[in-house]
Design a protein around this motif. Sequence first.
Motif, PDB file in Angstrom:
ATOM      1  N   GLY A 164       0.839  -1.200   0.000  1.00  0.00           N
ATOM      2  CA  GLY A 164       0.000   0.000   0.000  1.00  0.00           C
ATOM      3  C   GLY A 164       0.868   1.240   0.000  1.00  0.00           C
ATOM      4  N   ASP A 165       0.714   2.088   1.011  1.00  0.00           N
ATOM      5  CA  ASP A 165       1.487   3.328   1.070  1.00  0.00           C
ATOM      6  C   ASP A 165       2.782   3.166   1.866  1.00  0.00           C
ATOM      7  N   THR A 166       3.122   1.934   2.193  1.00  0.00           N
ATOM      8  CA  THR A 166       4.282   1.712   3.061  1.00  0.00           C
ATOM      9  C   THR A 166       5.388   0.977   2.307  1.00  0.00           C
ATOM     10  N   LEU A 167       6.595   1.523   2.366  1.00  0.00           N
ATOM     11  CA  LEU A 167       7.769   0.848   1.797  1.00  0.00           C
ATOM     12  C   LEU A 167       8.340  -0.068   2.872  1.00  0.00           C
ATOM     13  N   VAL A 168       8.368  -1.345   2.578  1.00  0.00           N
ATOM     14  CA  VAL A 168       8.842  -2.354   3.537  1.00  0.00           C
ATOM     15  C   VAL A 168      10.207  -2.841   3.072  1.00  0.00           C
ATOM     16  N   VAL A 169      11.203  -2.768   3.946  1.00  0.00           N
ATOM     17  CA  VAL A 169      12.583  -3.082   3.566  1.00  0.00           C
ATOM     18  C   VAL A 169      13.162  -4.094   4.544  1.00  0.00           C
ATOM     19  N   ASP A 170      13.915  -5.024   3.994  1.00  0.00           N
ATOM     20  CA  ASP A 170      14.584  -6.048   4.790  1.00  0.00           C
ATOM     21  C   ASP A 170      16.082  -5.956   4.494  1.00  0.00           C
ATOM     22  N   THR A 171      16.884  -5.814   5.550  1.00  0.00           N
ATOM     23  CA  THR A 171      18.328  -5.612   5.354  1.00  0.00           C
ATOM     24  C   THR A 171      19.131  -6.652   6.127  1.00  0.00           C
ATOM     25  N   PHE A 179      25.359  -0.188  17.822  1.00  0.00           N
ATOM     26  CA  PHE A 179      23.906  -0.328  17.919  1.00  0.00           C
ATOM     27  C   PHE A 179      23.336   0.800  18.770  1.00  0.00           C
ATOM     28  N   MET A 180      23.947   1.038  19.922  1.00  0.00           N
ATOM     29  CA  MET A 180      23.684   2.256  20.678  1.00  0.00           C
ATOM     30  C   MET A 180      25.046   2.924  20.836  1.00  0.00           C
ATOM     31  N   ASN A 181      25.051   4.244  20.947  1.00  0.00           N
ATOM     32  CA  ASN A 181      26.341   4.930  20.923  1.00  0.00           C
ATOM     33  C   ASN A 181      26.980   4.930  22.313  1.00  0.00           C
ATOM     34  N   ASN A 182      26.971   3.770  22.964  1.00  0.00           N
ATOM     35  CA  ASN A 182      27.479   3.699  24.332  1.00  0.00           C
ATOM     36  C   ASN A 182      28.209   2.374  24.588  1.00  0.00           C
ATOM     37  N   GLY A 183      28.834   1.851  23.549  1.00  0.00           N
ATOM     38  CA  GLY A 183      29.592   0.618  23.713  1.00  0.00           C
ATOM     39  C   GLY A 183      28.809  -0.644  23.419  1.00  0.00           C
ATOM     40  N   PHE A 184      27.557  -0.505  23.043  1.00  0.00           N
ATOM     41  CA  PHE A 184      26.687  -1.647  22.720  1.00  0.00           C
ATOM     42  C   PHE A 184      26.680  -1.785  21.192  1.00  0.00           C
ATOM     43  N   ASN A 185      27.274  -2.878  20.724  1.00  0.00           N
ATOM     44  CA  ASN A 185      27.426  -3.066  19.280  1.00  0.00           C
ATOM     45  C   ASN A 185      26.614  -4.251  18.782  1.00  0.00           C
ATOM     46  N   HIS A 186      26.254  -4.215  17.529  1.00  0.00           N
ATOM     47  CA  HIS A 186      25.536  -5.348  16.944  1.00  0.00           C
ATOM     48  C   HIS A 186      26.510  -6.238  16.178  1.00  0.00           C
ATOM     49  N   SER A 187      26.047  -7.420  15.840  1.00  0.00           N
ATOM     50  CA  SER A 187      26.903  -8.385  15.145  1.00  0.00           C
ATOM     51  C   SER A 187      26.651  -8.331  13.635  1.00  0.00           C
ATOM     52  N   ASP A 188      27.374  -9.155  12.893  1.00  0.00           N
ATOM     53  CA  ASP A 188      27.145  -9.231  11.449  1.00  0.00           C
ATOM     54  C   ASP A 188      25.918 -10.082  11.112  1.00  0.00           C
ATOM     55  N   GLY A 189      25.247 -10.592  12.149  1.00  0.00           N
ATOM     56  CA  GLY A 189      24.032 -11.366  11.920  1.00  0.00           C
ATOM     57  C   GLY A 189      22.756 -10.570  12.142  1.00  0.00           C
ATOM     58  N   LEU A 190      22.891  -9.274  12.413  1.00  0.00           N
ATOM     59  CA  LEU A 190      21.687  -8.471  12.657  1.00  0.00           C
ATOM     60  C   LEU A 190      20.797  -8.427  11.415  1.00  0.00           C
ATOM     61  N   VAL A 191      19.503  -8.605  11.623  1.00  0.00           N
ATOM     62  CA  VAL A 191      18.520  -8.461  10.545  1.00  0.00           C
ATOM     63  C   VAL A 191      17.640  -7.263  10.887  1.00  0.00           C
ATOM     64  N   MET A 192      17.544  -6.338   9.956  1.00  0.00           N
ATOM     65  CA  MET A 192      16.778  -5.116  10.186  1.00  0.00           C
ATOM     66  C   MET A 192      15.594  -5.064   9.221  1.00  0.00           C
ATOM     67  N   LYS A 193      14.437  -4.799   9.765  1.00  0.00           N
ATOM     68  CA  LYS A 193      13.244  -4.616   8.943  1.00  0.00           C
ATOM     69  C   LYS A 193      12.764  -3.177   9.142  1.00  0.00           C
ATOM     70  N   GLU A 194      12.346  -2.557   8.040  1.00  0.00           N
ATOM     71  CA  GLU A 194      11.959  -1.143   8.094  1.00  0.00           C
ATOM     72  C   GLU A 194      10.614  -0.932   7.416  1.00  0.00           C
ATOM     73  N   ARG A 195       9.884   0.017   7.955  1.00  0.00           N
ATOM     74  CA  ARG A 195       8.620   0.439   7.338  1.00  0.00           C
ATOM     75  C   ARG A 195       8.660   1.970   7.204  1.00  0.00           C
ATOM     76  N   PHE A 196       8.714   2.430   5.963  1.00  0.00           N
ATOM     77  CA  PHE A 196       8.726   3.865   5.657  1.00  0.00           C
ATOM     78  C   PHE A 196       7.323   4.277   5.206  1.00  0.00           C
ATOM     79  N   ARG A 197       6.869   5.416   5.681  1.00  0.00           N
ATOM     80  CA  ARG A 197       5.561   5.911   5.236  1.00  0.00           C
ATOM     81  C   ARG A 197       5.583   7.439   5.218  1.00  0.00           C
ATOM     82  N   ALA A 198       5.068   8.035   4.167  1.00  0.00           N
ATOM     83  CA  ALA A 198       4.986   9.497   4.078  1.00  0.00           C
ATOM     84  C   ALA A 198       3.592   9.958   4.481  1.00  0.00           C
TER      85      ALA A 198
END
Lengths: 246, 134
Positions: A164-171, A179-198
Amino acid sequence: MRPLTQGLRSVVVAVVLTAFAAASHAQPDLEGFWTPRLEQTQARSGQALIDELPDAAVLVNDTGAGELAAGDFAGLKLTPAAIEETRNYDFADELTRENTCNAPTAAFFMQAPFPMEVYQSDELVVFKMEYFDLVRVVHLDGRPHPPATAPHSRAGHSIGHWEGDTLVVDTTHLTPGTFMNNGFNHSDGLVMKERFRASADGTTLWLVQTYEDPSVFDGLAARYMAWTRRPGEYVYPYDCDPSYGE
Amino acid sequence: MKLRGLPLALITAAFAAPVGAHHSFAVHFLADRLITVRGTVDDFTFRNPHGVLMLTAKADDGKEQQWKIETNSPNILRRRGWTEISIKSGDVVAVEGYPARDGSNFMRVYRVKYADGRELVGQRPDPSVVSGDD
């Protein structure tokens, strides 16, 4: 059945092609210059997108102008290995010449308080970020992710489609990174899903990202961000200079 | 969906990434305190990820102190009118900003003030933060 006359056949073909063309261009127009909206302490204009998150998702409130202090991981349960890594993290390393210009990955750089340009076609959406001059390409042509052994990168490999009006992205295929700017890092196995909507008037863009990275934390983490469209503006070069580091 | 994590600071700044990467503001500076350092500019660079102002100040005992004072991202400041020559070597200034958590002579700029009243604004504080002199 009586065969269609040539004239009628042409009309039918024209109608079908017109309908197809209209459908293929029915997606919202995301193209343009977008500057971040800071919405941490006020009502979120894209609350509807947040409301669509699964109940178990932990919304990390550190986007744009906010940051979490050392030791604050937004309530996420880290694995023992990740806890150990955060304990051993040396913040002084961040101030070195070697590390000053190490850019984060798409699991962190989208939320930075810098603008972006978006370019869009039926087969691609491209994000040109001002932050560290990073670029993301989202493939809309139906291709799958590459094999797990394929090279990883800060932008990762992104595939998407319109719902519909939503761009769905899988990365996938992200290198390990902040991952957070305080020493908390993510791995190379992280899966990110995104939903963009205007927004309906096209002036606001919202994004909700969710992350799964079971070797680092349990469950589902999420971030919300928003941008305002500013026609005629453009991103500046970042040109990170490592000489800032000591 | 649970809402977790309190924003430590509301700041218009350039934050970046660890994994041995560019540093966090919240981890390195106190967002809820402002100090003022007065002195003469030795050098000013205006490149990402941060502009840097090197300043010689005089302590209460008369001894000179060298300060490293960083701005938020020059990209953000360019949109507010800052340039590479907004600050020059030899300028006498009062810099108000956020002190380093480790107590070193390192700070992040809120604003740079000149005797003639001119002022360059960098990273604005939360309204609840009260200014104080160094």
